[in-house]
Design an enzyme around this catalytic site. Structure first.
Site, PDB file in Angstrom:
ATOM      1  CG  ASP A 168      15.045 -17.271   3.150  1.00 43.99           C
ATOM      2  OD1 ASP A 168      15.434 -17.591   4.290  1.00 43.99           O
ATOM      3  OD2 ASP A 168      15.821 -16.894   2.260  1.00 43.99           O
TER       4      ASP A 168
ATOM      5  CE  LYS B 165      24.915  -1.493   8.133  1.00 47.23           C
ATOM      6  NZ  LYS B 165      24.747  -2.644   9.019  1.00 47.23           N
ATOM      7  CD  GLU B 166      18.416  -2.283   3.135  1.00 45.07           C
ATOM      8  OE1 GLU B 166      18.639  -3.502   3.168  1.00 45.07           O
ATOM      9  OE2 GLU B 166      17.339  -1.787   3.495  1.00 45.07           O
TER      10      GLU B 166
ATOM     11  CG  ASP C 201      11.461  -2.879   9.100  1.00 43.10           C
ATOM     12  OD1 ASP C 201      10.229  -2.716   9.119  1.00 43.10           O
ATOM     13  OD2 ASP C 201      12.003  -3.988   9.219  1.00 43.10           O
TER      14      ASP C 201
ATOM     15  CE  LYS D 202      12.995 -10.888   3.039  1.00 42.22           C
ATOM     16  NZ  LYS D 202      13.877 -11.665   2.177  1.00 42.22           N
TER      17      LYS D 202
ATOM     18  CG  ASP E  98      15.715  -9.422  -0.110  1.00 36.53           C
ATOM     19  OD1 ASP E  98      14.690  -9.578   0.573  1.00 36.53           O
ATOM     20  OD2 ASP E  98      16.679 -10.202  -0.098  1.00 36.53           O
TER      21      ASP E  98
HETATM   22  O1  LIG Z   1      14.872  -5.819  10.154  1.00 32.18           O
HETATM   23  C1  LIG Z   1      14.969  -5.978   8.952  1.00 32.18           C
HETATM   24  C2  LIG Z   1      16.076  -6.606   8.355  1.00 32.18           C
HETATM   25  C3  LIG Z   1      16.111  -6.739   6.973  1.00 32.18           C
HETATM   26  N1  LIG Z   1      15.111  -6.291   6.204  1.00 32.18           N
HETATM   27  C4  LIG Z   1      15.181  -6.426   4.734  1.00 32.18           C
HETATM   28  O2  LIG Z   1      15.486  -7.747   4.375  1.00 32.18           O
HETATM   29  C5  LIG Z   1      16.117  -7.776   3.112  1.00 32.18           C
HETATM   30  C6  LIG Z   1      17.300  -8.705   3.108  1.00 32.18           C
HETATM   31  O3  LIG Z   1      18.349  -8.149   3.855  1.00 32.18           O
HETATM   32  P1  LIG Z   1      19.851  -8.094   3.321  1.00 32.18           P
HETATM   33  O4  LIG Z   1      20.667  -7.287   4.259  1.00 32.18           O
HETATM   34  O5  LIG Z   1      19.879  -7.736   1.888  1.00 32.18           O
HETATM   35  O6  LIG Z   1      20.274  -9.588   3.563  1.00 32.18           O
HETATM   36  P2  LIG Z   1      20.845 -10.665   2.544  1.00 32.18           P
HETATM   37  O7  LIG Z   1      21.824 -11.475   3.314  1.00 32.18           O
HETATM   38  O8  LIG Z   1      21.313 -10.085   1.284  1.00 32.18           O
HETATM   39  O9  LIG Z   1      19.523 -11.529   2.309  1.00 32.18           O
HETATM   40  C7  LIG Z   1      19.505 -12.902   2.033  1.00 32.18           C
HETATM   41  O10 LIG Z   1      19.239 -13.637   3.228  1.00 32.18           O
HETATM   42  C8  LIG Z   1      17.983 -13.344   3.850  1.00 32.18           C
HETATM   43  C9  LIG Z   1      17.818 -14.264   5.020  1.00 32.18           C
HETATM   44  O11 LIG Z   1      18.787 -14.024   5.970  1.00 32.18           O
HETATM   45  C10 LIG Z   1      16.850 -13.533   2.888  1.00 32.18           C
HETATM   46  O12 LIG Z   1      15.663 -13.126   3.502  1.00 32.18           O
HETATM   47  C11 LIG Z   1      17.099 -12.701   1.665  1.00 32.18           C
HETATM   48  O13 LIG Z   1      16.059 -12.842   0.741  1.00 32.18           O
HETATM   49  C12 LIG Z   1      18.391 -13.133   1.038  1.00 32.18           C
HETATM   50  O14 LIG Z   1      18.658 -12.378  -0.138  1.00 32.18           O
HETATM   51  C13 LIG Z   1      16.501  -6.337   2.777  1.00 32.18           C
HETATM   52  O15 LIG Z   1      15.645  -5.852   1.797  1.00 32.18           O
HETATM   53  C14 LIG Z   1      16.296  -5.624   4.095  1.00 32.18           C
HETATM   54  O16 LIG Z   1      15.927  -4.307   3.924  1.00 32.18           O
HETATM   55  C15 LIG Z   1      14.012  -5.681   6.781  1.00 32.18           C
HETATM   56  O17 LIG Z   1      13.092  -5.248   6.091  1.00 32.18           O
HETATM   57  N2  LIG Z   1      13.958  -5.541   8.142  1.00 32.18           N
HETATM   58 MN   LIG Z   2      20.617  -8.654   0.034  1.00 28.23          MN
END
Ligand SMILES: O=c1ccn([C@@H]2O[C@H](COP(=O)(O)OP(=O)(O)O[C@H]3O[C@H](CO)[C@@H](O)[C@H](O)[C@H]3O)[C@@H](O)[C@H]2O)c(=O)[nH]1
Ligand SMILES: [Mn+2]
Length: 760
Positions: free
Chosen positions: A474, A117-118, A147, A276, A300
């Site tokens: 956050d 996904k990333e 992770d 996260k 992120d």
């Molecule tokens: O088990 C996990 C799940 C997520 N992530 C990382 O967390 C980040 C955010 O995940 P993403 O899927 O991009 O979620 P978003 O919805 O885009 O994130 C928003 O929402 C999050 C809270 O839900 C915040 O932490 C983020 O900063 C904010 O950009 C990414 O880099 C992921 O790789 C991990 O490292 N481990």
């Molecule tokens: Mn994101």
């Protein structure tokens, strides 16, 4: 790190936007008066109303209006005192040249979770962009948490380092503005310097080779790392610099290569990994042992540095001890901006409400909320310290704590405890000997820091580091760890057309957007409704600042919009069909509605610097849609979580879609599931009621039908129909594969028919 003394000009300035503050307050006063009059009218009618079904409907509508008014009132805190801040990095650098201050160490923490996904290439662009920040290389460390523990990501990180060895010096030499290679080579920079042309060509080739290598590895490695392995793997930490050719060169603080460290924390099914927040805490510990920089930048993996200047700008606030830099500053937040936004942003992905409006307002109070990515924070504040007497001086907490207490909080690694204590000392820049040791020697406990068992019985996730009780780490960390303890924050918002400091990616199909919203809403509501954490019951927060408590509470309760939305999407419709008026003071209803539309329109237009009808309409529409999907399911999930039925999950958003339809401004319903069902059902219900009720109204079904009392409902239903047109179109008019899935359409029609039959 001395605070700027009297004779030094301040490193930042702040300006209150007085005309806007005045306009916001005026609009708030008008709307409050109209809404109060409207609700009182309704409540009074209720007292004199007849009994029966009519009363139940009236009670529901009063409750719906009160909920709307409550949320609206909380949301006003973020409009009260809008400010704008400016940083003066050149003054900071001048002070540094005069040896009046030192730049502290900075650790960048990047998190990634899933190479499918990333895509690793994008993740590495983020890593490399952070390495190229305008900051002394000897004081900059980049830590990548993976992770999934995927060998692909590790390989990509090693390649990224090799590429960065050419890229970082190039950026420094030519003061490149865009440190993000993919974008830079796509032409996003004023690539004017002719002298750079030759070198640019050479590095571009290197970038292309790097890119091909990684894409090739991804193709070959597809499916070679199973789900099983992602969820169960050992801890692994590697200092990527070690063993590279620069072993003995460039020990100069300024020109050294930044550190790059790969961390894959241990994962076991039996241990909760806390998503996260868990990843960030592992990075805090590992980086604490390796470089222990007093400041960290969190990114992120899908948020790259788009300008090299943000680090020095952030330090302008952190290192300036005197006003106008805020007192007790814990973090400097930069806005989330996005590179793949569509001009016609139908999913309101730009998050205007937060980053272009509310954060500017909260910055004039005690600072914006912590926003997940793009913030520069003090390590000690994240560790759970209370603010020191003077900004930028170290906190005393950890110094005065005895070793046993420190070990209980931070776990029993003597080295980590020592690193926490060291935060108290004014750290001199690392000597070249320490630097070179760091680059080559993995500290003894580094792998232990990333193991599952390390946190057991410690304060991690509760008293120290990012907090675990919410998937919205956050929001919760900012509220409990930072604001509740008396820390503040600052917002560094480079108003367009200035270069966005960071650019992230947005989800580009509706289902992803709704899933993301559901996560946010459920996570925040779980905090709002929690007896232990409810922001409006938090005495320390209320004592620090009531408006800030309101702002935190607004997000904690935002999911409750689902309730008034459900009422407004069913009751006026069913009553309209029967010819029962719900808005008995039409002019008052119209005025209250108009003032709320106007306030919203002004907000959007101020943020966009011009009349913004389309953006306003998109926000109205998405707000309505999200209320009965993301927010509604968010409520359900939060309640399940509070009752202990099912824990909340962190559904990762995909960053690998092309988003063609989104770019064209067309709704992409691919993959839409039951999450969309309430919206489509209500949309069908509204359309049916509009058609049936209008027919009845004009064909004389009942004598009073044509009286003015029915017009507000006629207007409301028409407005909803217009807003929900893309849904109707997606169900009944579109034939392409991205239309609403047929089973959802069929179910919606059936459900709407049942509701109509029951309440006819
Ligand atoms: O088990 C996990 C799940 C997520 N992530 C990382 O967390 C980040 C955010 O995940 P993403 O899927 O991009 O979620 P978003 O919805 O885009 O994130 C928003 O929402 C999050 C809270 O839900 C915040 O932490 C983020 O900063 C904010 O950009 C990414 O880099 C992921 O790789 C991990 O490292 N481990
Ligand atoms: Mn994101």
């Amino acid at each position: 790190m001395a605070a700027s003394a009297g004779e030094m000009p301040p490193f930042s300035a702040v300006r209150v936007n007085k005309p806007l503050a005045f306009a916001n307050r005026l609009m708030a006063a008008v709307h409050a008066a109209l809404a109060a009059a409207f609700i009182s009218h309704r409540a009074l009618r209720l007292l004199s109303a007849a009994s029966g079904g009519g009363v139940a409907v009236a009670v529901a509508m009063v409750l719906a209006d009160l909920t709307l008014l409550f949320l609206w009132a909380l949301s006003q805190a973020g409009l009260w005192r809008p400010v704008s801040r400016t940083a003066f990095p050149e003054r900071l650098l001048a002070a540094r040249r005069r040896s009046e201050l030192e730049l502290p160490g900075l650790d960048v923490l990047v998190v990634t979770a899933d190479p499918d996904k990333e895509p690793p290439l994008a993740v590495m662009n983020t890593v490399v962009s952070a390495m190229a920040l305008d900051y002394p290389g000897g004081r900059l460390g980049v830590y990548l948490s993976d992770d999934a523990g995927s060998p692909l990501t590790l390989l990509a990180a090693r390649r990224a380092y090799a590429f960065a060895r050419a890229w970082v010096p190039f950026c420094r030499k030519y003061s490149v503005q865009c440190p993000w290679p993919e974008r830079y080579f796509a032409g996003d920079d004023d690539q004017d310097a002719d002298e750079a042309a030759e070198e640019r060509q050479r590095i571009k080739k290197q970038y292309e080779t790097f890119k091909e290598d990684i894409e090739e590895a991804c193709r070959k490695g597809k499916n070679s790392w199973t789900n099983e392995q992602r969820q169960e793997h050992d801890a692994y930490v590697e200092i990527i610099n070690a063993g590279s050719e620069d072993e003995d060169e460039d020990e100069d603080d300024e020109t050294a290569m930044p550190l790059l460290v790969y961390v894959s924390r241990e994962k076991r099914r039996a241990f909760p990994h806390h998503f996260k927040a868990g990843a960030l805490n592992a990075l805090l510990r590992v980086s604490g042992l390796v470089s222990n920089a007093p400041y960290v930048l969190v990114l992120d993996c899908d948020m790259s540095c788009n300008s090299r200047g943000s680090a020095l700008e952030a330090m302008c606030f952190h290192l300036d001890g005197s006003p106008p830099a805020p007192e007790n500053l814990a973090f400097v937040q930069f806005p989330q901006m996005f590179h793949n936004l569509s001009a016609n942003d139908i999913y309101t992905n730009d998050l205007r409400y937060i980053f272009a409006t509310r954060w500017i307002g909260l910055d004039g109070l005690r600072g914006p909320l912590l926003s997940g990515t793009g913030f520069y924070a003090r390590r000690d504040a994240l560790y759970g310290a209370t603010p020191p007497a003077a900004t930028s001086s170290p906190t005393q907490d950890f110094w005065s704590m005895d070793a046993g207490e420190l070990a209980r909080r931070f776990g029993d690694s003597g080295d980590l405890v020592e690193s926490v204590r060291n935060l108290h000392r004014q750290q001199p820049p690392p000597s070249s000997e320490t630097q070179s040791r760091r680059r080559h020697l993995l500290p003894r406990d580094a792998t232990l820091m990333a193991s599952c068992a390390y946190e057991a019985g410690t304060g991690w996730g509760d008293e120290s580091g990012f907090m675990y009780q919410s998937v919205i780490e956050d929001y919760f960390t900012g509220y409990r760890r930072i604001f509740r303890r008396g820390w503040t924050s600052a917002y560094c918002y480079p108003a367009p057309p200035a270069r966005p400091p960071f650019l992230g990616s947005v989800p580009t199909n509706l289902n992803d957007v709704l899933v993301q919203n559901k996560r946010w809403m459920s996570g925040m509501l779980a905090i709002g409704l929690s007896p232990k954490y409810c922001p409006l019951a938090c005495r320390e927060l209320l004592a620090a600042s009531v408006p800030q408590a309101m702002a935190v509470a607004y997000f904690g309760f935002a999911a409750l919009y689902a309730f008034p939305a459900l009422c407004y999407a069913t009751l006026p419709q069913l009553c309209f069909l029967r010819g029962v008026p719900l808005f008995t003071a039409p002019w008052l209803a119209a005025a209250a509605f108009a003032s709320s539309l106007l306030q919203h329109f002004v907000e959007v237009s101020v943020a966009r610097r011009g009349l913004a009808v389309r953006a306003w309409w998109n926000e109205q529409r998405f707000w309505m849609l999200n209320a009965v999907t993301g927010q509604l399911f968010g409520c359900v999930a939060a309640v399940q979580d509070l009752l202990g039925v099912a824990a909340l999950d962190f559904d990762l958003t995909s960053k690998a879609r092309d988003g063609k339809l989104y770019q064209e401004g067309v709704f992409d319903f691919t993959g839409c599931s039951v999450l969309l069902l309430p919206a489509t059902t209500l949309c069908v219900l509204n359309a049916a009621a509009l058609a049936g009720g209008t027919w009845r109204m004009f064909t004389g079904g009942g004598g009073s039908a044509l009286s003015g009392e029915m017009f507000p409902q006629l207007f409301l239903l028409s407005y909803v129909a217009a807003l929900s047109y893309p849904l109707l179109e997606g169900m009944f008019l579109r034939q392409d594969p991205a239309r609403v899935p047929a089973r959802i359409t069929a179910l919606s029609v059936a459900l709407a028919a049942v509701v109509l039959a029951l309440f006819r």
